[in-house]
Scaffold this motif. Sequence first.
Motif, short mmCIF file in Angstrom:
data_model
loop_
_atom_site.label_atom_id
_atom_site.label_comp_id
_atom_site.label_asym_id
_atom_site.label_seq_id
_atom_site.Cartn_x
_atom_site.Cartn_y
_atom_site.Cartn_z
N LYS A 84 0.88 -1.16 0.00
CA LYS A 84 0.00 0.00 0.00
C LYS A 84 0.92 1.22 0.00
O LYS A 84 1.71 1.41 0.95
CB LYS A 84 -0.88 0.00 1.25
CG LYS A 84 -1.88 -1.15 1.28
CD LYS A 84 -2.74 -1.11 2.51
CE LYS A 84 -3.77 -2.24 2.49
NZ LYS A 84 -4.62 -2.18 3.71
N GLN A 128 -1.29 -1.17 -4.26
CA GLN A 128 -2.40 -0.24 -4.10
C GLN A 128 -1.79 1.13 -3.80
O GLN A 128 -0.73 1.20 -3.16
CB GLN A 128 -3.30 -0.68 -2.95
CG GLN A 128 -4.06 -1.98 -3.25
CD GLN A 128 -4.91 -2.39 -2.07
OE1 GLN A 128 -4.39 -2.87 -1.07
NE2 GLN A 128 -6.21 -2.16 -2.17
N CYS A 178 -2.45 5.53 -2.91
CA CYS A 178 -3.20 6.77 -2.72
C CYS A 178 -2.24 7.90 -3.07
O CYS A 178 -1.03 7.68 -3.17
CB CYS A 178 -3.72 6.90 -1.28
SG CYS A 178 -2.46 7.06 -0.02
N GLN A 190 -6.62 5.14 -4.98
CA GLN A 190 -7.66 4.99 -3.97
C GLN A 190 -7.47 6.08 -2.91
O GLN A 190 -6.44 6.74 -2.87
CB GLN A 190 -7.56 3.60 -3.33
CG GLN A 190 -7.70 2.45 -4.34
CD GLN A 190 -7.66 1.10 -3.67
OE1 GLN A 190 -8.50 0.78 -2.84
NE2 GLN A 190 -6.66 0.29 -4.00
N LEU A 245 -7.29 2.70 2.00
CA LEU A 245 -6.09 1.87 2.17
C LEU A 245 -5.73 1.67 3.63
O LEU A 245 -5.18 0.65 4.02
CB LEU A 245 -4.90 2.50 1.42
CG LEU A 245 -5.01 2.59 -0.10
CD1 LEU A 245 -3.69 3.07 -0.68
CD2 LEU A 245 -5.41 1.26 -0.72
N LEU A 253 -0.27 2.72 5.50
CA LEU A 253 0.51 2.50 4.28
C LEU A 253 1.83 1.83 4.62
O LEU A 253 2.42 2.09 5.67
CB LEU A 253 0.79 3.84 3.58
CG LEU A 253 -0.46 4.69 3.24
CD1 LEU A 253 -0.03 6.02 2.65
CD2 LEU A 253 -1.39 3.94 2.31
N ASP A 254 2.30 1.00 3.68
CA ASP A 254 3.61 0.36 3.89
C ASP A 254 4.74 1.35 3.61
O ASP A 254 5.77 1.36 4.28
CB ASP A 254 3.76 -0.84 2.93
CG ASP A 254 2.71 -1.89 3.22
OD1 ASP A 254 2.74 -2.42 4.35
OD2 ASP A 254 1.85 -2.15 2.35
#
Length: 231
Positions: A23, A51, A53, A71, A76, A79-80
Amino acid sequence: PPAEIGKFISAKHAMQEVRAGMKLGLGTGSTAAWLVKLLAHAQNNHGLMFQACATSTQTTNLATSLGIEIQSLDALGALDLAIDGADEFDPNLDLIKGGGGALLQEKIVESNAKRLVIITDASKQVDHLGAFPLPIEVTKFGWISTQRQVEEALKSLGLAVRTTWRGGPTQPFVTDEGNHILDIYAEKIIAPRALSDAMLNIPGVVETGLFIDMASTIIMGDADGTARFRE
Ligand code: DER
């Protein structure tokens, strides 16, 4: 030009941190744009799945035009990894950001990321923050009164310095969140945390472009294709 190649090289090295299924938070500005293009290439030509944002409509539009589905941060959750540029960074890895006017959304997204990788070229490296004017985000409501309070607060910190509205006072720049940006020409910021806190104490100030203790790694790309890392 070398600086542009350096930006591309830093984005290329940042791609090493991207793992399938991550993410991601996508930054704003010309260096972050290189990362978006490399991500799109990895997705479209090599099947990389992730994924994402974005930190601005500018980045959302670029990513979407390249086939990346954007997104919302809330969709999400945590986040990673977030990857973004910076206007300046100092030896403590503290940053000035906001040159592109997206500092509020950048800070919200990046405060939700486990890791924040900052991609730059050597021109962003400084001993003390402040040569680049510090952007702060100010609500439209009472904006002129807020500017007066900002300048009074700066004076009490020994910074009797100039502040200007991004885009000028007659047609000021409006951020994605509908606020204005006030640029503070501090020249040299000795105590970034104290300055940021003093600004945030003023009701009309929403956020500052001082990103303190947020960057995990800073990558400086060089036109010769190499990159240097600051952890
Ligand atoms: O506005 C921002 O915060 C940008 O990330 C800025 O700090 C860096 O923009 P650049 O990559 O175009 O130099």
